[in-house]
Design a protein around this motif. Sequence first.
Motif, PDB file in Angstrom:
ATOM      1  N   SER A 237       0.987  -1.226  -0.105  1.00  0.00           N
ATOM      2  CA  SER A 237      -0.056   0.100   0.048  1.00  0.00           C
ATOM      3  C   SER A 237       0.958   1.326   0.044  1.00  0.00           C
ATOM      4  O   SER A 237       1.999   1.173   0.431  1.00  0.00           O
ATOM      5  CB  SER A 237      -0.889  -0.200   1.133  1.00  0.00           C
ATOM      6  OG  SER A 237      -0.158  -0.032   2.392  1.00  0.00           O
ATOM      7  N   ASN A 238       0.244   2.315  -0.264  1.00  0.00           N
ATOM      8  CA  ASN A 238       1.132   3.654  -0.268  1.00  0.00           C
ATOM      9  C   ASN A 238       2.161   3.741  -1.228  1.00  0.00           C
ATOM     10  O   ASN A 238       3.343   4.358  -1.126  1.00  0.00           O
ATOM     11  CB  ASN A 238       1.692   3.965   1.240  1.00  0.00           C
ATOM     12  CG  ASN A 238       1.858   5.380   1.397  1.00  0.00           C
ATOM     13  OD1 ASN A 238       1.008   6.433   1.210  1.00  0.00           O
ATOM     14  ND2 ASN A 238       2.759   5.583   2.401  1.00  0.00           N
ATOM     15  N   ALA A 239       1.969   2.975  -2.298  1.00  0.00           N
ATOM     16  CA  ALA A 239       2.885   3.090  -3.397  1.00  0.00           C
ATOM     17  C   ALA A 239       4.388   3.047  -3.087  1.00  0.00           C
ATOM     18  O   ALA A 239       5.209   4.274  -3.269  1.00  0.00           O
ATOM     19  CB  ALA A 239       2.637   4.157  -4.413  1.00  0.00           C
ATOM     20  N   PRO A 240       4.704   1.843  -2.553  1.00  0.00           N
ATOM     21  CA  PRO A 240       6.639   2.005  -2.281  1.00  0.00           C
ATOM     22  C   PRO A 240       7.338   1.616  -3.352  1.00  0.00           C
ATOM     23  O   PRO A 240       8.612   1.397  -3.389  1.00  0.00           O
ATOM     24  CB  PRO A 240       6.480   0.624  -1.304  1.00  0.00           C
ATOM     25  CG  PRO A 240       5.552  -0.255  -1.658  1.00  0.00           C
ATOM     26  CD  PRO A 240       4.241   0.604  -2.244  1.00  0.00           C
ATOM     27  N   ILE A 259      11.265  -1.021  -9.371  1.00  0.00           N
ATOM     28  CA  ILE A 259      12.437  -0.873  -8.459  1.00  0.00           C
ATOM     29  C   ILE A 259      11.769  -0.325  -7.166  1.00  0.00           C
ATOM     30  O   ILE A 259      10.617  -0.053  -7.084  1.00  0.00           O
ATOM     31  CB  ILE A 259      13.401   0.202  -9.091  1.00  0.00           C
ATOM     32  CG1 ILE A 259      12.792   1.562  -9.082  1.00  0.00           C
ATOM     33  CG2 ILE A 259      13.955  -0.168 -10.360  1.00  0.00           C
ATOM     34  CD1 ILE A 259      13.717   2.852  -9.320  1.00  0.00           C
ATOM     35  N   ASN A 260      12.520  -0.513  -6.184  1.00  0.00           N
ATOM     36  CA  ASN A 260      12.219   0.050  -4.735  1.00  0.00           C
ATOM     37  C   ASN A 260      13.077   1.155  -4.330  1.00  0.00           C
ATOM     38  O   ASN A 260      14.165   1.191  -4.973  1.00  0.00           O
ATOM     39  CB  ASN A 260      12.058  -1.081  -3.976  1.00  0.00           C
ATOM     40  CG  ASN A 260      13.308  -1.654  -3.504  1.00  0.00           C
ATOM     41  OD1 ASN A 260      14.364  -1.493  -4.281  1.00  0.00           O
ATOM     42  ND2 ASN A 260      13.324  -2.729  -2.459  1.00  0.00           N
ATOM     43  N   GLN A 261      13.031   1.726  -3.063  1.00  0.00           N
ATOM     44  CA  GLN A 261      13.753   2.736  -2.478  1.00  0.00           C
ATOM     45  C   GLN A 261      15.028   2.172  -2.121  1.00  0.00           C
ATOM     46  O   GLN A 261      15.842   3.016  -2.285  1.00  0.00           O
ATOM     47  CB  GLN A 261      12.897   3.437  -1.536  1.00  0.00           C
ATOM     48  CG  GLN A 261      13.759   4.610  -1.059  1.00  0.00           C
ATOM     49  CD  GLN A 261      12.872   5.309   0.409  1.00  0.00           C
ATOM     50  OE1 GLN A 261      12.735   4.477   1.283  1.00  0.00           O
ATOM     51  NE2 GLN A 261      12.445   6.387   0.273  1.00  0.00           N
ATOM     52  N   LYS A 262      15.103   1.074  -1.679  1.00  0.00           N
ATOM     53  CA  LYS A 262      16.042   0.673  -0.879  1.00  0.00           C
ATOM     54  C   LYS A 262      17.401   0.097  -1.854  1.00  0.00           C
ATOM     55  O   LYS A 262      18.495  -0.352  -1.579  1.00  0.00           O
ATOM     56  CB  LYS A 262      16.102  -0.362  -0.070  1.00  0.00           C
ATOM     57  CG  LYS A 262      15.413   0.163   1.267  1.00  0.00           C
ATOM     58  CD  LYS A 262      15.321  -1.106   2.228  1.00  0.00           C
ATOM     59  CE  LYS A 262      14.335  -0.383   3.427  1.00  0.00           C
ATOM     60  NZ  LYS A 262      13.932  -1.901   4.420  1.00  0.00           N
ATOM     61  N   ASP A 263      16.965   0.077  -3.222  1.00  0.00           N
ATOM     62  CA  ASP A 263      17.666  -0.582  -4.248  1.00  0.00           C
ATOM     63  C   ASP A 263      17.925  -1.803  -4.073  1.00  0.00           C
ATOM     64  O   ASP A 263      19.088  -2.298  -4.562  1.00  0.00           O
ATOM     65  CB  ASP A 263      19.162   0.265  -4.355  1.00  0.00           C
ATOM     66  CG  ASP A 263      19.996   0.099  -5.474  1.00  0.00           C
ATOM     67  OD1 ASP A 263      19.280  -0.251  -6.743  1.00  0.00           O
ATOM     68  OD2 ASP A 263      21.102   0.491  -5.744  1.00  0.00           O
ATOM     69  N   THR A 264      17.292  -2.585  -3.482  1.00  0.00           N
ATOM     70  CA  THR A 264      17.250  -4.026  -3.393  1.00  0.00           C
ATOM     71  C   THR A 264      16.357  -4.934  -4.257  1.00  0.00           C
ATOM     72  O   THR A 264      16.344  -6.131  -4.521  1.00  0.00           O
ATOM     73  CB  THR A 264      16.843  -4.465  -2.013  1.00  0.00           C
ATOM     74  OG1 THR A 264      15.703  -4.074  -1.531  1.00  0.00           O
ATOM     75  CG2 THR A 264      17.986  -3.960  -0.981  1.00  0.00           C
ATOM     76  N   LEU A 265      15.556  -3.929  -5.047  1.00  0.00           N
ATOM     77  CA  LEU A 265      14.919  -4.780  -5.995  1.00  0.00           C
ATOM     78  C   LEU A 265      14.827  -3.982  -7.454  1.00  0.00           C
ATOM     79  O   LEU A 265      14.626  -2.492  -7.451  1.00  0.00           O
ATOM     80  CB  LEU A 265      13.315  -4.633  -5.676  1.00  0.00           C
ATOM     81  CG  LEU A 265      12.007  -5.045  -6.515  1.00  0.00           C
ATOM     82  CD1 LEU A 265      12.152  -6.738  -6.449  1.00  0.00           C
ATOM     83  CD2 LEU A 265      10.974  -4.469  -6.450  1.00  0.00           C
ATOM     84  N   ASN A 266      15.044  -4.599  -8.440  1.00  0.00           N
ATOM     85  CA  ASN A 266      15.302  -3.958  -9.754  1.00  0.00           C
ATOM     86  C   ASN A 266      15.101  -5.003 -11.000  1.00  0.00           C
ATOM     87  O   ASN A 266      15.646  -5.563 -11.532  1.00  0.00           O
ATOM     88  CB  ASN A 266      16.675  -3.683  -9.754  1.00  0.00           C
ATOM     89  CG  ASN A 266      16.802  -2.565 -11.308  1.00  0.00           C
ATOM     90  OD1 ASN A 266      15.843  -2.370 -11.793  1.00  0.00           O
ATOM     91  ND2 ASN A 266      18.051  -2.210 -11.614  1.00  0.00           N
ATOM     92  N   LEU A 267      13.729  -5.165 -10.809  1.00  0.00           N
ATOM     93  CA  LEU A 267      13.211  -6.292 -11.829  1.00  0.00           C
ATOM     94  C   LEU A 267      13.275  -5.538 -13.236  1.00  0.00           C
ATOM     95  O   LEU A 267      12.698  -4.509 -13.206  1.00  0.00           O
ATOM     96  CB  LEU A 267      11.904  -6.701 -11.364  1.00  0.00           C
ATOM     97  CG  LEU A 267      11.731  -7.568 -10.046  1.00  0.00           C
ATOM     98  CD1 LEU A 267      10.215  -8.123  -9.963  1.00  0.00           C
ATOM     99  CD2 LEU A 267      12.525  -8.715 -10.169  1.00  0.00           C
TER     100      LEU A 267
END
Length: 667
Positions: A237-240, A259-267
């Motif tokens: 929720s809240n568009a992360p 992607i996510n903010q922590k740079d641990t996701l980059n599909l």
Amino acid sequence: MSLNSLRSDDLVLRSSSENTTLQPLEIPEQRGRHECPTEVEQVFLQSFDAVKDEVLDESWIRIATWWLLKSQTVFLRSAKALSVPSKSEDFQLYGHWEDTTSQDQACADLLKSSWIVEELIRKRKVAGDLTKRQPRKLVIDLLKALNTDLHRRQHDRSCKAIPETAILLKQDLSLLESFEQTVEAKDGVPQAMDDLTTAHRWITIDKDHGGFEHERFLFRCWVNAQIGQRDERSKSSNAPYVIILWTKVGESEIFVSLINQKDTLNLSRKLTADDLDDWESMSQDSTAMQLEFPSQPAEVNFLASQHFQLFCEGPKQFFDAVKGRDPQVGELTIFKTVLKSYRNTDPSDRDTEHKSFESCELRVYERMDETCWKTIRRLAVSSAADSRKLGSVSHWLPISNVRLQVEDTTVTVRWSDCGHLEKKNQGNYNPYYSYVYRHDEPNQKIILVFSSSEDAQKFEDCLLYMTETPPQVRLAGRIENPSAFQETRLYSLFDSDDPDRGYHGIVHAKKSPKTYHSSQIFYVYRDLDFSFPNQDPTVIDFHNVRVPHYLSNLHKMLAKPKEREVVPVFREVTWMKRTVQMAFSCDEDAVKFLYGLTGWRLKFHRQCAKLILTNTSHFRKPKTTYKCAEIQLWEKTAAEGGQLTQLIARLVEADKPWLTAGCKSLG
């Protein structure tokens, strides 16, 4: 330990080749700033202390940018004001999620960004290297954006005021996104990192500055997502997350990244036209989309139907415009690169809209089907994904007799298509007309400018020689003749519908520096017939070799077609027989070439004035006399060891010119 800590060498901010400056970055203390209540600052500090060991110091600049962008999209775009741009309008814009995120939370996100700049970056609580130009640019852009927001709040009464402390304390005040679905690593390999370079490269104030130097940003939108298999997913929720459409300079491809903010996701992967097949049939209120990434599937939930429409409309328009660049049935990509420019100089070409492209993509396709000698090629040029002028054009190409003139990075290509109008009489005074192929009369001409001379050379080699990628084609030998600027390559071939019947393809390339470069291709089978004219072993005449010929779809028309009313196109490949003479620089090269064709080594060759054949049986027959025969001795190593020797005579004046006889080894 965070994945950020393990991947510090991949961050854009850390490039060892990045330019640095000795000029200090000064952030004036006496300047306007967003007022942050003391109680809220204490929560921010506690959040920082809790995560500071997990986050690289330099990443805080991107995190501050993340929060500012996220808050701005709420402030600057309301749900009522959102309108979908027309197809002619660029589809680069930010998403928004007013329906799910309050403006109070957006104010809290804005204060997060301001606090990170004031307390962490300005006071050097994080030791990012601000002597590098890129981090300095990010900080300067961030300061300008914060000052712009502050100025607007001071002079625009319609802007949302910073809420009271009590309201702010009820918001999510974590400095990192509070939701993150954990994707476990498998065998030490990150399962959420299709793109191992940092996703933070897309988090910039100015969208045109996102990505590496060779990358171009197309679309960015904050979304919710469920990642992994269904039994592993967690609803956000809240568009992360942020979904991004991007491309590479000059390339006719669109990539999608989640992607996510922590740079641990980059599909990340290429977006294809197939991904959008179901879009037009969906309801206008649809917001969900399934995407299969290499490492993980994901369900992306856009926060408004307009965002989903924008995400799909731009790529759909692009894919429709460049359909000509896609491979057709049976085609294999044998060359692909980016061009600086493409220009078609054929005055008869009716496609005036696509006669030229700047910064475009070139692909060369090859179609072999089941028979090697029926191979044809197609050259496709398509506009870049970020181009204002979308489109594609393709040209049919024969496999040989293509003329190329290479001047550094510029290549001029000339060839004949099946568009030569030919008139013939049937014998009863009624002519017929056909569009035919003439290999020695080029009627097509294009000019390509490559990014480098190396690419231009690779392209020339691609068109001059056969492709070894298919399993039916194997390079068996090559012989160069530098003094004549020629090269001959021998290929072993077989047809997939008759793999036991092998044959050879001969490519004879001419590369004179004073004229264009070209090549001819000949196909020879086991019943090859050749001779040595003038008793010169370096010159070989190959008789009745097959050369490819091409037929058009407009053949034997009774009436002469009117110009521009019909468009002849290639229909099928046939073959013609021809005698071909090949010259080699020395005897050794000729022997080497014949060995590649036959598996035997020529040991002796002479021409005799007379050859008399007698029958040694008890029933004697008259002697047979032949004039002017070629006598040859051939030798090869037997499978069980030892040498095999064959005596061969080629009779010049005979229906069956070849006579062979086994004999003892020459040794």
